[in-house]
Motif scaffolding. Structure first.
Motif, PDB file in Angstrom:
ATOM      1  N   ASP A   1      62.093  15.481 110.581  1.00  0.00           N
ATOM      2  CA  ASP A   1      60.868  15.033 109.923  1.00  0.00           C
ATOM      3  C   ASP A   1      61.168  13.878 108.981  1.00  0.00           C
ATOM      4  OD1 ASP A   1      61.085  16.230 106.973  1.00  0.00           O
ATOM      5  OD2 ASP A   1      61.739  17.795 108.350  1.00  0.00           O
ATOM      6  N   GLY A   2      60.261  12.924 108.989  1.00  0.00           N
ATOM      7  CA  GLY A   2      60.413  11.745 108.151  1.00  0.00           C
ATOM      8  C   GLY A   2      59.187  11.497 107.310  1.00  0.00           C
ATOM      9  N   VAL A   3      59.430  11.036 106.086  1.00  0.00           N
ATOM     10  CA  VAL A   3      58.360  10.605 105.181  1.00  0.00           C
ATOM     11  C   VAL A   3      58.571   9.126 104.939  1.00  0.00           C
ATOM     12  CG1 VAL A   3      57.261  10.920 102.942  1.00  0.00           C
ATOM     13  CG2 VAL A   3      58.296  12.884 104.108  1.00  0.00           C
ATOM     14  N   VAL A   4      57.589   8.300 105.261  1.00  0.00           N
ATOM     15  CA  VAL A   4      57.772   6.855 105.244  1.00  0.00           C
ATOM     16  C   VAL A   4      56.640   6.178 104.482  1.00  0.00           C
ATOM     17  CG1 VAL A   4      58.914   6.977 107.495  1.00  0.00           C
ATOM     18  CG2 VAL A   4      56.478   6.451 107.384  1.00  0.00           C
TER      19      VAL A   4
ATOM     20  N   GLU B   1      47.581  11.856 108.475  1.00  0.00           N
ATOM     21  CA  GLU B   1      47.858  11.839 109.900  1.00  0.00           C
ATOM     22  C   GLU B   1      49.368  11.792 110.180  1.00  0.00           C
ATOM     23  OE1 GLU B   1      45.247  12.664 110.847  1.00  0.00           O
ATOM     24  OE2 GLU B   1      43.564  11.403 110.299  1.00  0.00           O
ATOM     25  N   TYR B   2      49.705  11.821 111.490  1.00  0.00           N
ATOM     26  CA  TYR B   2      51.117  11.901 111.885  1.00  0.00           C
ATOM     27  C   TYR B   2      51.446  10.912 112.992  1.00  0.00           C
ATOM     28  CZ  TYR B   2      51.026  16.407 109.450  1.00  0.00           C
ATOM     29  OH  TYR B   2      50.878  17.394 108.524  1.00  0.00           O
TER      30      TYR B   2
ATOM     31  N   ARG C   1      49.679  21.780 106.295  1.00  0.00           N
ATOM     32  CA  ARG C   1      49.042  20.460 106.264  1.00  0.00           C
ATOM     33  C   ARG C   1      48.675  20.058 107.692  1.00  0.00           C
ATOM     34  NH1 ARG C   1      50.607  15.084 106.526  1.00  0.00           N
ATOM     35  NH2 ARG C   1      49.780  13.665 104.934  1.00  0.00           N
ATOM     36  N   ARG C   2      47.392  20.124 108.003  1.00  0.00           N
ATOM     37  CA  ARG C   2      46.924  19.792 109.345  1.00  0.00           C
ATOM     38  C   ARG C   2      46.493  18.340 109.395  1.00  0.00           C
ATOM     39  NH1 ARG C   2      45.723  22.292 113.916  1.00  0.00           N
ATOM     40  NH2 ARG C   2      46.285  24.296 112.963  1.00  0.00           N
ATOM     41  N   GLY C   3      46.884  17.649 110.482  1.00  0.00           N
ATOM     42  CA  GLY C   3      46.506  16.254 110.653  1.00  0.00           C
ATOM     43  C   GLY C   3      46.433  15.881 112.113  1.00  0.00           C
ATOM     44  N   MET C   4      46.033  14.677 112.380  1.00  0.00           N
ATOM     45  CA  MET C   4      45.859  14.196 113.741  1.00  0.00           C
ATOM     46  C   MET C   4      46.981  13.220 114.103  1.00  0.00           C
ATOM     47  SD  MET C   4      42.457  12.380 115.347  1.00  0.00           S
ATOM     48  CE  MET C   4      42.656  10.932 114.278  1.00  0.00           C
TER      49      MET C   4
ATOM     50  N   ARG D   1      55.205  11.448 108.609  1.00  0.00           N
ATOM     51  CA  ARG D   1      53.961  11.340 107.842  1.00  0.00           C
ATOM     52  C   ARG D   1      54.103  10.231 106.808  1.00  0.00           C
ATOM     53  NH1 ARG D   1      53.802  13.826 102.744  1.00  0.00           N
ATOM     54  NH2 ARG D   1      55.567  15.207 102.238  1.00  0.00           N
ATOM     55  N   LEU D   2      52.972   9.793 106.292  1.00  0.00           N
ATOM     56  CA  LEU D   2      52.913   8.684 105.340  1.00  0.00           C
ATOM     57  C   LEU D   2      52.855   9.213 103.918  1.00  0.00           C
ATOM     58  CD1 LEU D   2      52.432   5.598 104.787  1.00  0.00           C
ATOM     59  CD2 LEU D   2      49.985   6.117 104.910  1.00  0.00           C
ATOM     60  N   ASP D   3      53.692   8.647 103.059  1.00  0.00           N
ATOM     61  CA  ASP D   3      53.615   8.936 101.618  1.00  0.00           C
ATOM     62  C   ASP D   3      54.247   7.766 100.876  1.00  0.00           C
ATOM     63  OD1 ASP D   3      53.586   9.861  99.025  1.00  0.00           O
ATOM     64  OD2 ASP D   3      54.303  11.875  99.521  1.00  0.00           O
ATOM     65  N   GLU D   4      53.422   6.812 100.501  1.00  0.00           N
ATOM     66  CA  GLU D   4      53.888   5.611  99.823  1.00  0.00           C
ATOM     67  C   GLU D   4      54.442   5.919  98.442  1.00  0.00           C
ATOM     68  OE1 GLU D   4      53.963   1.151  99.988  1.00  0.00           O
ATOM     69  OE2 GLU D   4      53.950   2.810 101.414  1.00  0.00           O
ATOM     70  N   ASN D   5      54.082   7.073  97.879  1.00  0.00           N
ATOM     71  CA  ASN D   5      54.500   7.424  96.516  1.00  0.00           C
ATOM     72  C   ASN D   5      55.640   8.436  96.490  1.00  0.00           C
ATOM     73  OD1 ASN D   5      52.443   5.782  95.292  1.00  0.00           O
ATOM     74  ND2 ASN D   5      50.949   7.369  95.821  1.00  0.00           N
ATOM     75  N   TRP D   6      56.276   8.678  97.616  1.00  0.00           N
ATOM     76  CA  TRP D   6      57.415   9.613  97.636  1.00  0.00           C
ATOM     77  C   TRP D   6      58.489   9.109  96.675  1.00  0.00           C
ATOM     78  CZ3 TRP D   6      57.830  14.315  99.855  1.00  0.00           C
ATOM     79  CH2 TRP D   6      59.104  14.901  99.876  1.00  0.00           C
ATOM     80  N   GLY D   7      59.025  10.018  95.854  1.00  0.00           N
ATOM     81  CA  GLY D   7      59.815   9.604  94.694  1.00  0.00           C
ATOM     82  C   GLY D   7      61.241   9.165  94.947  1.00  0.00           C
TER      83      GLY D   7
END
Length: 430
Positions: free
Chosen positions: A163-166, A194-195, A220-223, A246-252
């Motif tokens: 899994d990646g957070v980008v 979304e994913y 966390r459900r998404g499309m 998944r997208l998270d521009e504010n990941w610390g």
């Protein structure tokens, strides 16, 4: 230098010197025991009457040593060729993303809260093509989860997903290819829910039309909005795993990804260093290149490649010494025979071939022994890679040509020397 490790000799310990002395004594005893026992077993009367003669068994032992030495040399040469070809395959294989001119900057200090500021300022720098972020790095995605579910999933099925957070522009920065759908968009706030999946994940899930399908990651459900073509985010020892992003521009925390324009990398690094000193003055500027991080995954293989080359050279050198000694010994034993043949009209080339062919037979026998063993060993080594080359006939042929050529040069020198010798000297005592 070869292994990247430092060795410290305990020169101040008496036990160290005692061990060296004991090793030297034992080695000298073992090495000298065979000729000492052999010479002491000779009968003086027989030696003075008929000269020094050697039984067939002792010759067989010497020839067996030559076969063993050249078999080992041939195996090492084959191993060196296979390892080199596998490393070249890894370096040249398309990873699914462009690792050239890709810079990793760790998110630390003020960069945690000021990533957006850093991104906006960095995008204006000359030579910067794209910027994004990632929780890990594209070289190795370490995080995995088993809490992925979808409609129709077997409740007893346990599948691990990388899994990646980008951040935004992840696909563009890595030069990834979209198989279906699209990347995360700044224009759509809903994309934060979304994913993205890779092709391996789609195959594992069993979606025929993945875009628009619903997936649940934890609670966390998404499309699914897009499918990325498979890219290697781990060592080639393993197949590409299912990946969900998944997208998270504010990941610390994580890694900032900077794509530099080809030929402008040094200028970009200098500009990024100045920018980091302004935004994040308490932390020294640090970075890694993607291609260097990729090479670290195969550090042990690169060491094996270098060591196999050195050991192959050493084994060939030792084998040539043994073969040269045996050729010299045989030529000395057949000195009078060579003299008689020359008197009777034998040519230099004929005598050279007569002396050489027996030794080349030993080398051919050693190749027949070495090649099956080398095939088994290297095939087992390649089994450790999910993506690998195949063993080709030319690898063994090249090793055979090298071994035969070296053996011919070694034996040929002594054979030609014996064939050119004056027969009068060899027959003077008859």
């Amino acid at each position: 230098v070869l292994t990247g490790k430092e060795l410290e000799l305990p020169v101040r310990m008496p036990l160290f010197w005692a061990a060296i002395a004991a090793t030297m004594i034992v080695t000298g005893f073992v090495a000298g025991s065979y000729p000492a026992l052999f010479l002491s077993s000779l009968k003086p009367v027989s030696v003075l009457k008929t000269g020094l003669k050697f039984k067939w068994g002792s010759g067989l032992f010497r020839k067996s040593l030559v076969v063993f030495q050249f078999s080992l040399s041939a195996m090492l040469i084959v191993g060196m060729i296979v390892v080199y070809q596998q490393m070249d395959y890894i370096q040249s294989k398309n990873l699914g993303y462009d690792r050239e001119n890709l810079i990793y900057i760790p998110i630390e200090g003020e960069l945690v809260g000021k990533y957006n500021l850093f991104k906006e300022e960095a995008r204006r720098l000359p030579g910067v093509v794209n910027i994004s972020k990632m929780r890990n790095s594209p070289t190795v995605i370490e995080h995995h989860t088993g809490s992925i579910s979808w409609a129709g999933k077997d409740p007893n099925q346990d599948i691990s997903f990388a899994d990646g957070v980008v951040g935004y522009d992840f696909v563009k920065t890595l030069n990834l290819q979209m198989a279906q759908g699209r990347d995360f968009s700044k224009e759509l706030r809903s994309d934060s829910l979304e994913y993205l999946l890779n092709e391996a994940a789609v195959k594992k899930i069993g979606f025929s039309n993945p875009v628009g399908q619903s997936v649940e990651w934890g609670n966390r459900r998404g499309m699914v909005i897009g499918v990325i073509k498979d890219f290697h985010f781990s060592s080639m020892h393993k197949e590409v795993e299912p990946l969900i992003i998944r997208l998270d521009e504010n990941w610390g925390w994580g890694t900032i990804l900077v794509r530099a324009k080809a030929g402008n990398t040094s200028q970009v690094l200098s500009s990024l260093e100045n920018l980091c000193k302004t935004i994040n003055p308490k932390f020294p500027f640090s970075y890694q290149f993607s291609d260097q991080e990729f090479d670290k995954l195969y550090k042990s293989e690169q060491m094996v490649s270098r060591l196999s080359g050195y050991f192959a050279f050493l084994a060939i050198f030792i084998s040539c010494l043994g073969l040269f000694g045996l050729a010299t010994f045989t030529a000395a034993q057949r000195t009078k025979e060579i003299g008689v043949r020359k008197v009777l009209g034998a040519s230099v080339s004929g005598i050279t071939m007569m002396l050489s062919k027996d030794f080349l037979k030993l080398v051919v026998i050693s190749l027949l022994v070495a090649f099956p063993a080398a095939w088994i060993v290297m095939n087992n080594w390649l089994e450790g890679y999910a993506y690998k080359i195949g063993l080709q006939w030319w690898m063994f042929a090249l090793a055979g040509v090298v071994v035969i050529a070296i053996a011919w040069l070694t034996v040929g020198y002594q054979s030609i020397k014996s064939a050119l010798a004056n027969p009068v000297k060899s027959l003077r005592t008859e």
